[in-house]
Design a protein around this motif. Sequence first.
Motif, PDB file in Angstrom:
ATOM      1  N   UNK A  15      23.145 -30.334  -3.212  1.00 37.30           N
ATOM      2  CA  UNK A  15      21.784 -29.950  -3.355  1.00 37.30           C
ATOM      3  C   UNK A  15      21.743 -28.521  -3.884  1.00 37.30           C
ATOM      4  N   UNK A  16      21.166 -28.404  -5.033  1.00 33.18           N
ATOM      5  CA  UNK A  16      21.128 -27.113  -5.706  1.00 33.18           C
ATOM      6  C   UNK A  16      19.708 -26.557  -5.607  1.00 33.18           C
ATOM      7  N   UNK A  17      19.570 -25.487  -4.800  1.00 24.44           N
ATOM      8  CA  UNK A  17      18.246 -24.892  -4.641  1.00 24.44           C
ATOM      9  C   UNK A  17      18.253 -23.581  -5.406  1.00 24.44           C
ATOM     10  N   UNK A  18      17.560 -23.561  -6.479  1.00 27.80           N
ATOM     11  CA  UNK A  18      17.437 -22.355  -7.298  1.00 27.80           C
ATOM     12  C   UNK A  18      16.034 -22.285  -7.861  1.00 27.80           C
ATOM     13  N   UNK A  19      15.711 -21.102  -8.302  1.00 31.14           N
ATOM     14  CA  UNK A  19      14.399 -20.924  -8.929  1.00 31.14           C
ATOM     15  C   UNK A  19      14.484 -21.151 -10.430  1.00 31.14           C
ATOM     16  N   UNK A  20      15.698 -21.169 -10.921  1.00 29.53           N
ATOM     17  CA  UNK A  20      15.878 -21.313 -12.365  1.00 29.53           C
ATOM     18  C   UNK A  20      16.050 -19.978 -13.045  1.00 29.53           C
ATOM     19  N   UNK A  21      15.738 -18.894 -12.362  1.00 34.25           N
ATOM     20  CA  UNK A  21      15.910 -17.565 -12.931  1.00 34.25           C
ATOM     21  C   UNK A  21      17.067 -16.922 -12.161  1.00 34.25           C
ATOM     22  N   UNK A  22      18.166 -16.665 -12.867  1.00 33.32           N
ATOM     23  CA  UNK A  22      19.372 -16.178 -12.227  1.00 33.32           C
ATOM     24  C   UNK A  22      19.147 -14.827 -11.510  1.00 33.32           C
ATOM     25  N   UNK A  23      18.441 -13.910 -12.084  1.00 34.50           N
ATOM     26  CA  UNK A  23      18.207 -12.589 -11.480  1.00 34.50           C
ATOM     27  C   UNK A  23      17.377 -12.724 -10.192  1.00 34.50           C
ATOM     28  N   UNK A  24      16.386 -13.588 -10.214  1.00 35.83           N
ATOM     29  CA  UNK A  24      15.558 -13.798  -9.026  1.00 35.83           C
ATOM     30  C   UNK A  24      16.366 -14.441  -7.909  1.00 35.83           C
ATOM     31  N   UNK A  25      17.228 -15.383  -8.253  1.00 37.50           N
ATOM     32  CA  UNK A  25      18.083 -16.014  -7.245  1.00 37.50           C
ATOM     33  C   UNK A  25      18.995 -14.984  -6.575  1.00 37.50           C
ATOM     34  N   UNK A  26      19.549 -14.094  -7.369  1.00 39.85           N
ATOM     35  CA  UNK A  26      20.421 -13.058  -6.814  1.00 39.85           C
ATOM     36  C   UNK A  26      19.643 -12.120  -5.884  1.00 39.85           C
ATOM     37  N   UNK A  27      18.452 -11.742  -6.277  1.00 46.32           N
ATOM     38  CA  UNK A  27      17.620 -10.859  -5.440  1.00 46.32           C
ATOM     39  C   UNK A  27      17.299 -11.550  -4.116  1.00 46.32           C
ATOM     40  N   UNK A  28      16.969 -12.832  -4.148  1.00 48.05           N
ATOM     41  CA  UNK A  28      16.647 -13.562  -2.926  1.00 48.05           C
ATOM     42  C   UNK A  28      17.863 -13.684  -2.008  1.00 48.05           C
TER      43      UNK A  28
END
Length: 143
Positions: A1-14
Amino acid sequence: MDITTGVHALDEILVWGGALTLIVGFATTLWRVVRAVSHLTGRATQFLDDWYGESPRPGVQARPGVMERLSLLEHLSRAVQHEVTPNSGASLRDAVDQANARLQRLCPDMPQSRCEEQQDHDREAGEGRPPGVPSPSPPADDS
């Protein structure tokens, strides 16, 4: 299960924000535990200082511990008991008894005290008031 926002920078910040939140939460919990233990240790130290007493320090007198204080109280209690019980004639109670006996020999027909006379009078009157309390005056007739 891949939970991401689709924006790599936003995922890293979260991810880093979540990690930082966990670290701050653990640090806060640890700080509260350390503070509580420190407070409890301080209270235990104060109790033990009171229990065992403290040695004199520059500018501060020595404080005796609980056992020393209890020993002193037992000694004082024995001294008071010696004074209030009849014994060899050297106690305060013996002196009072001797003075009462002398007074009774000087005035054999006098009652023990005026207070006893008042109590006897109050008992006979059935008033039930303590000695020295005057009876209420009857109400004034306004006719």
